[in-house]
Scaffold this active site. Sequence first.
Site, PDB file in Angstrom:
ATOM      1  N   ASN A 286      -0.563  34.525 -34.164  1.00 59.25           N
ATOM      2  CA  ASN A 286       0.138  35.132 -33.026  1.00 59.25           C
ATOM      3  C   ASN A 286      -0.859  35.284 -31.876  1.00 59.25           C
ATOM      4  O   ASN A 286      -1.738  36.145 -31.923  1.00 59.25           O
ATOM      5  CB  ASN A 286       0.692  36.503 -33.476  1.00 59.25           C
ATOM      6  CG  ASN A 286       1.265  37.305 -32.317  1.00 59.25           C
ATOM      7  OD1 ASN A 286       1.532  36.757 -31.246  1.00 59.25           O
ATOM      8  ND2 ASN A 286       1.466  38.593 -32.540  1.00 59.25           N
TER       9      ASN A 286
ATOM     10  N   LYS B 288      -0.322  36.268 -28.912  1.00 60.09           N
ATOM     11  CA  LYS B 288       0.027  37.355 -27.979  1.00 60.09           C
ATOM     12  C   LYS B 288      -0.021  36.833 -26.541  1.00 60.09           C
ATOM     13  O   LYS B 288       0.313  35.683 -26.303  1.00 60.09           O
ATOM     14  CB  LYS B 288      -0.873  38.569 -28.214  1.00 60.09           C
ATOM     15  CG  LYS B 288      -0.922  38.920 -29.709  1.00 60.09           C
ATOM     16  CD  LYS B 288      -1.512  40.255 -30.008  1.00 60.09           C
ATOM     17  CE  LYS B 288      -1.458  40.468 -31.517  1.00 60.09           C
ATOM     18  NZ  LYS B 288      -1.853  41.798 -31.919  1.00 60.09           N
TER      19      LYS B 288
ATOM     20  N   HIS C 141       7.874  42.542 -33.457  1.00 64.90           N
ATOM     21  CA  HIS C 141       6.430  42.758 -33.551  1.00 64.90           C
ATOM     22  C   HIS C 141       6.104  44.179 -33.094  1.00 64.90           C
ATOM     23  O   HIS C 141       6.743  44.717 -32.187  1.00 64.90           O
ATOM     24  CB  HIS C 141       5.669  41.741 -32.693  1.00 64.90           C
ATOM     25  CG  HIS C 141       4.192  41.865 -32.887  1.00 64.90           C
ATOM     26  ND1 HIS C 141       3.441  42.742 -32.137  1.00 64.90           N
ATOM     27  CD2 HIS C 141       3.344  41.286 -33.765  1.00 64.90           C
ATOM     28  CE1 HIS C 141       2.182  42.667 -32.560  1.00 64.90           C
ATOM     29  NE2 HIS C 141       2.102  41.797 -33.546  1.00 64.90           N
TER      30      HIS C 141
ATOM     31  N   GLU D 186       3.994  45.420 -31.176  1.00 66.24           N
ATOM     32  CA  GLU D 186       3.805  45.639 -29.731  1.00 66.24           C
ATOM     33  C   GLU D 186       5.138  45.639 -28.984  1.00 66.24           C
ATOM     34  O   GLU D 186       5.288  46.291 -27.953  1.00 66.24           O
ATOM     35  CB  GLU D 186       2.829  44.590 -29.179  1.00 66.24           C
ATOM     36  CG  GLU D 186       1.396  44.925 -29.598  1.00 66.24           C
ATOM     37  CD  GLU D 186       0.547  43.734 -29.984  1.00 66.24           C
ATOM     38  OE1 GLU D 186       0.833  42.600 -29.553  1.00 66.24           O
ATOM     39  OE2 GLU D 186      -0.428  43.946 -30.746  1.00 66.24           O
TER      40      GLU D 186
ATOM     41  N   GLU E 186       3.012  44.691 -41.150  1.00 67.60           N
ATOM     42  CA  GLU E 186       1.832  44.909 -40.316  1.00 67.60           C
ATOM     43  C   GLU E 186       1.702  46.400 -40.017  1.00 67.60           C
ATOM     44  O   GLU E 186       2.364  46.911 -39.099  1.00 67.60           O
ATOM     45  CB  GLU E 186       1.965  44.150 -38.996  1.00 67.60           C
ATOM     46  CG  GLU E 186       2.074  42.644 -39.154  1.00 67.60           C
ATOM     47  CD  GLU E 186       1.713  41.935 -37.855  1.00 67.60           C
ATOM     48  OE1 GLU E 186       0.709  41.214 -37.868  1.00 67.60           O
ATOM     49  OE2 GLU E 186       2.413  42.125 -36.846  1.00 67.60           O
TER      50      GLU E 186
ATOM     51  N   GLY F 214      -5.242  44.943 -34.446  1.00 58.96           N
ATOM     52  CA  GLY F 214      -6.216  44.889 -33.359  1.00 58.96           C
ATOM     53  C   GLY F 214      -7.267  45.987 -33.422  1.00 58.96           C
ATOM     54  O   GLY F 214      -7.991  46.216 -32.460  1.00 58.96           O
TER      55      GLY F 214
ATOM     56  N   SER G 215      -5.588  42.855 -38.327  1.00 57.26           N
ATOM     57  CA  SER G 215      -7.037  42.640 -38.369  1.00 57.26           C
ATOM     58  C   SER G 215      -7.503  41.701 -39.477  1.00 57.26           C
ATOM     59  O   SER G 215      -8.574  41.894 -40.053  1.00 57.26           O
ATOM     60  CB  SER G 215      -7.777  43.986 -38.470  1.00 57.26           C
ATOM     61  OG  SER G 215      -7.558  44.742 -37.302  1.00 57.26           O
TER      62      SER G 215
END
Length: 250
Positions: free
Chosen positions: A9, A11, A96, A98, A168, A174, A214
Amino acid sequence: MRRKIIAGNWKMNKDHREGAALAKEIAAGLAAARTSCEIVLIPPFTTLPAVIDAIHGSAVKAGAQDLYFEDEGAFTGEISGRMLRALGCTHVLVGHSERRHVIGEGGADLSKKLRAALRNNLRPIFCVGELLGERESGRAFDVVTGQVRECCEGLEPEEFSRVVIAYEPVWAIGTGKTATTRDASDMHGIIRILLKELFGTAAADQTPILYGGSVKPESAADLLADVEIDGLLVGGASLKAESFLGIIPR
Ligand code: PGA
């Protein structure tokens, strides 16, 4: 045996020129190495055509990071599943972390997006995961199974059979903190029990459940060795060919 999936991904990184170069490097690296895994690159919308061009003739697939739940119409700024399919995408992320926590998308819209992906013959990678506070207060299993139930319940088993789940934990994305293989495996097991209840054993047994958060070349092998972990959704480490290729088992 479920085939392992490794998805990158990107992003909001890599314009169409940078993306084409990275995709070519990854496809060339894989051609030289061979892997039994399914590899999916998930660049930003405007980078997708260049990536699809760059991976043409290879086994690498392309996915989008989001889609709108309608197929066409007056929805300024949105991109539909139909457009993504026409471009040559095979996968699309839905929900996702985010999108949920930075953009503010909720379950009602995500349910519709999941169905729009399936309707347009895209494989949705449906993302779920708990916040740090939810894990610390012992609610992680409830939160995650709640997210799966909220959007997947009501699908026909045949429709659901095309869904990929990605677990996730939000606190691992991240941040450099990976969940332990044990924690990820336990959560995947709990998700699979719910899928059995909702869709039956056959559908549950063949659903890939990926881990993300991560993931690095150093942590990938241990995660992938776990029978409950059917692949990885990789963010930061997918932005360089060397680290992404380093995650993919040969
Ligand atoms: P990360 O991102 O690997 O950079 O933690 C994973 C993701 O958000 O899909």
